[in-house]
Design a protein around this motif. Structure first.
Motif, PDB file in Angstrom:
ATOM      1  N   THR A 284       0.884  -1.177   0.000  1.00  0.00           N
ATOM      2  CA  THR A 284       0.000   0.000   0.000  1.00  0.00           C
ATOM      3  C   THR A 284       0.920   1.224   0.000  1.00  0.00           C
ATOM      4  N   GLU A 285       0.329   2.406  -0.109  1.00  0.00           N
ATOM      5  CA  GLU A 285       1.140   3.628  -0.153  1.00  0.00           C
ATOM      6  C   GLU A 285       1.810   3.923   1.192  1.00  0.00           C
ATOM      7  N   THR A 286       1.239   3.388   2.297  1.00  0.00           N
ATOM      8  CA  THR A 286       1.811   3.675   3.625  1.00  0.00           C
ATOM      9  C   THR A 286       2.884   2.646   3.973  1.00  0.00           C
TER      10      THR A 286
ATOM     11  N   CYS B 114       1.556 -16.119   0.758  1.00  0.00           N
ATOM     12  CA  CYS B 114       1.947 -15.392  -0.454  1.00  0.00           C
ATOM     13  C   CYS B 114       2.357 -13.963  -0.144  1.00  0.00           C
ATOM     14  N   ILE B 115       3.354 -13.466  -0.875  1.00  0.00           N
ATOM     15  CA  ILE B 115       3.696 -12.040  -0.860  1.00  0.00           C
ATOM     16  C   ILE B 115       3.458 -11.494  -2.266  1.00  0.00           C
ATOM     17  N   LEU B 116       2.559 -10.511  -2.375  1.00  0.00           N
ATOM     18  CA  LEU B 116       2.338  -9.813  -3.647  1.00  0.00           C
ATOM     19  C   LEU B 116       3.370  -8.691  -3.710  1.00  0.00           C
ATOM     20  N   GLN B 117       4.313  -8.846  -4.643  1.00  0.00           N
ATOM     21  CA  GLN B 117       5.445  -7.917  -4.689  1.00  0.00           C
ATOM     22  C   GLN B 117       5.066  -6.631  -5.415  1.00  0.00           C
ATOM     23  N   GLY B 118       5.506  -5.522  -4.856  1.00  0.00           N
ATOM     24  CA  GLY B 118       5.320  -4.227  -5.508  1.00  0.00           C
ATOM     25  C   GLY B 118       6.522  -3.373  -5.204  1.00  0.00           C
ATOM     26  N   PRO B 119       6.509  -2.120  -5.633  1.00  0.00           N
ATOM     27  CA  PRO B 119       7.612  -1.209  -5.313  1.00  0.00           C
ATOM     28  C   PRO B 119       7.565  -0.803  -3.836  1.00  0.00           C
ATOM     29  N   PRO B 120       8.642  -0.172  -3.347  1.00  0.00           N
ATOM     30  CA  PRO B 120       8.631   0.320  -1.960  1.00  0.00           C
ATOM     31  C   PRO B 120       7.476   1.294  -1.743  1.00  0.00           C
ATOM     32  N   SER B 121       6.934   1.307  -0.521  1.00  0.00           N
ATOM     33  CA  SER B 121       5.841   2.229  -0.188  1.00  0.00           C
ATOM     34  C   SER B 121       6.321   3.672  -0.320  1.00  0.00           C
ATOM     35  N   THR B 122       5.498   4.523  -0.903  1.00  0.00           N
ATOM     36  CA  THR B 122       5.930   5.897  -1.169  1.00  0.00           C
ATOM     37  C   THR B 122       5.758   6.819   0.039  1.00  0.00           C
ATOM     38  N   ARG B 123       4.862   6.470   1.008  1.00  0.00           N
ATOM     39  CA  ARG B 123       4.616   7.373   2.134  1.00  0.00           C
ATOM     40  C   ARG B 123       5.421   6.960   3.362  1.00  0.00           C
ATOM     41  N   GLY B 124       5.447   5.699   3.718  1.00  0.00           N
ATOM     42  CA  GLY B 124       6.399   5.205   4.710  1.00  0.00           C
ATOM     43  C   GLY B 124       5.912   5.075   6.138  1.00  0.00           C
ATOM     44  N   LEU B 125       4.967   5.908   6.574  1.00  0.00           N
ATOM     45  CA  LEU B 125       4.354   5.729   7.897  1.00  0.00           C
ATOM     46  C   LEU B 125       2.886   5.362   7.698  1.00  0.00           C
ATOM     47  N   GLU B 126       2.288   4.765   8.733  1.00  0.00           N
ATOM     48  CA  GLU B 126       0.935   4.242   8.617  1.00  0.00           C
ATOM     49  C   GLU B 126      -0.112   5.355   8.492  1.00  0.00           C
ATOM     50  N   SER B 127      -1.333   4.916   8.161  1.00  0.00           N
ATOM     51  CA  SER B 127      -2.456   5.838   8.020  1.00  0.00           C
ATOM     52  C   SER B 127      -2.788   6.498   9.357  1.00  0.00           C
ATOM     53  N   THR B 128      -3.426   7.660   9.274  1.00  0.00           N
ATOM     54  CA  THR B 128      -3.997   8.320  10.443  1.00  0.00           C
ATOM     55  C   THR B 128      -5.278   7.573  10.809  1.00  0.00           C
ATOM     56  N   VAL B 129      -5.418   7.191  12.101  1.00  0.00           N
ATOM     57  CA  VAL B 129      -6.643   6.510  12.537  1.00  0.00           C
ATOM     58  C   VAL B 129      -7.518   7.523  13.269  1.00  0.00           C
TER      59      VAL B 129
END
Ligand code: TXA
Ligand code: MG
Length: 314
Positions: free
Chosen positions: A26-28, A161-176
């Motif tokens: 995901t982006e985070t 399974c690991i669905l491979q993608g590029p490194p996450s662009t944002r890096g910290l988790e979502s705001t809850v």
């Protein structure tokens, strides 16, 4: 169990439909997903991560129609926040429907929902034909993974399974954000800042750490985000001892850079994006302590300081 690596969301979705768990980008940060309605699969998430059973999971959707089976209703403030920030790194906590198993929400009668802003995550949810509950795809207590390699480091052999993608662009988790009351309150600072939320709902606030409200987010109680090395908060890069067993990460270059590992980031966004990778790389080098430069507690700085302080508590 041998873990399948794939770049094909369709192949990964077949594991979800079989009741297995799949790590995905995901982006985070990378998440560890299972069908929200499958109790057996949810149990596999908790087992793989060694996650305490009372720590609730966030449900990820690809489109807003999928919220109907998850939440009882969408209050007007939540709708405005969704219009402004979905898809994106914002999780809204809302009253859950009976269809959502109690094990997904740690026994709470609410559920956190978010729509990741990531084509691969969305493709996986679509192909799975179900919302996916997903915590960060790390072992409990470890830094969240922002690459598929970091997922493998923690969970290889423990998930299907690991669905491979590029490194996450944002890096910290979502705001809850708790949206069950008239005024939204931030349970976990994250990639959407308080200031940004307040442009849409001005009353939004962050409770004092000691208040009862804060304890409503069980995940914030636990040891979190910590590398093996000791994390030490450093207001200035120059107060850090020169030592070959230390790492330094921050925003200004120390006068005497003699660290085993040093990472100076151009801005807070870059600091956030690389923080968890810096923790993991420092551990791989076997450093004893990681000096982390502190940042002002505004904007993204709140989320950065939250993660740094939790890591420092160890
Ligand atoms: O960016 C993210 O949010 C990532 C990606 C994978 O989406 N997910 C993530 O999940 O960070 P996790 O499980 O590592 O953290 C979820 C946090 C925990 O602090 C948990 O207590 C809180 O959200 N949370 C989830 N559901 C909640 C609920 N119903 N009420 C209060 N807090 C909740
Ligand atoms: Mg987590």
């Amino acid at each position: 169990m041998s873990t399948v690596l794939t770049t094909d969301p369709g192949e990964a979705a077949a594991f979800i439909r079989d009741g297995e768990v799949v790590a995905f980008p995901t982006e985070t940060v990378y998440g560890l997903g299972a069908n929200v309605l499958n109790r057996t699969a949810i149990a596999k998430i908790f087992a793989a991560k060694e996650r305490p059973a009372d720590n609730p999971l966030i449900a990820h959707v690809a489109h807003v129609d999928q919220l109907t089976e998850l939440v009882q209703h969408i209050p007007e403030t939540a709708q405005r926040l969704m219009d402004a920030f979905f898809p994106g790194p914002l999780t809204l906590v809302l009253p859950k429907t009976n269809a959502v198993p109690a094990s997904a929400t740690g026994g709470l009668d609410t559920i956190g929902v978010r729509m990741p802003d990531h084509p691969i995550a969305q493709a996986l949810i679509e192909a799975s034909q179900a919302p996916l509950v997903a915590p960060s795809a790390n072992r409990s207590g470890r830094p969240s993974p922002t690459t598929w390699q970091a997922v493998a480091e923690d969970l290889d052999g423990r998930i299907a399974c690991i669905l491979q993608g590029p490194p996450s662009t944002r890096g910290l988790e979502s705001t809850v954000l708790d949206c069950t009351k008239a005024v939204p309150l931030v349970l976990r600072p994250g990639m959407i800042s308080l200031e940004a939320l307040q442009t849409v709902v001005p009353e939004t606030y962050i409770p004092d750490q000691q208040t009862k409200a804060h304890r409503r987010s069980p995940g914030t109680r636990y040891r979190h985000y910590a590398p093996r090395a000791q994390v030490i908060l450093a207001p200035s890069s120059d107060m850090v001892p020169r030592s070959s067993t230390c790492a330094f990460i921050g925003l200004t270059t120390p006068d005497f850079p003699t660290w085993v590992y040093q990472h100076v980031f151009p801005d807070q966004e870059a600091y956030a994006r690389a923080l968890y990778t810096a923790f993991r790389e420092s551990d791989q080098l076997g450093v004893d302590a990681i000096y982390c430069q502190t940042v002002p507690r505004t904007g993204l700085g709140r989320a950065l300081m939250d993660r740094l302080e939790r890591a420092a508590r160890g």
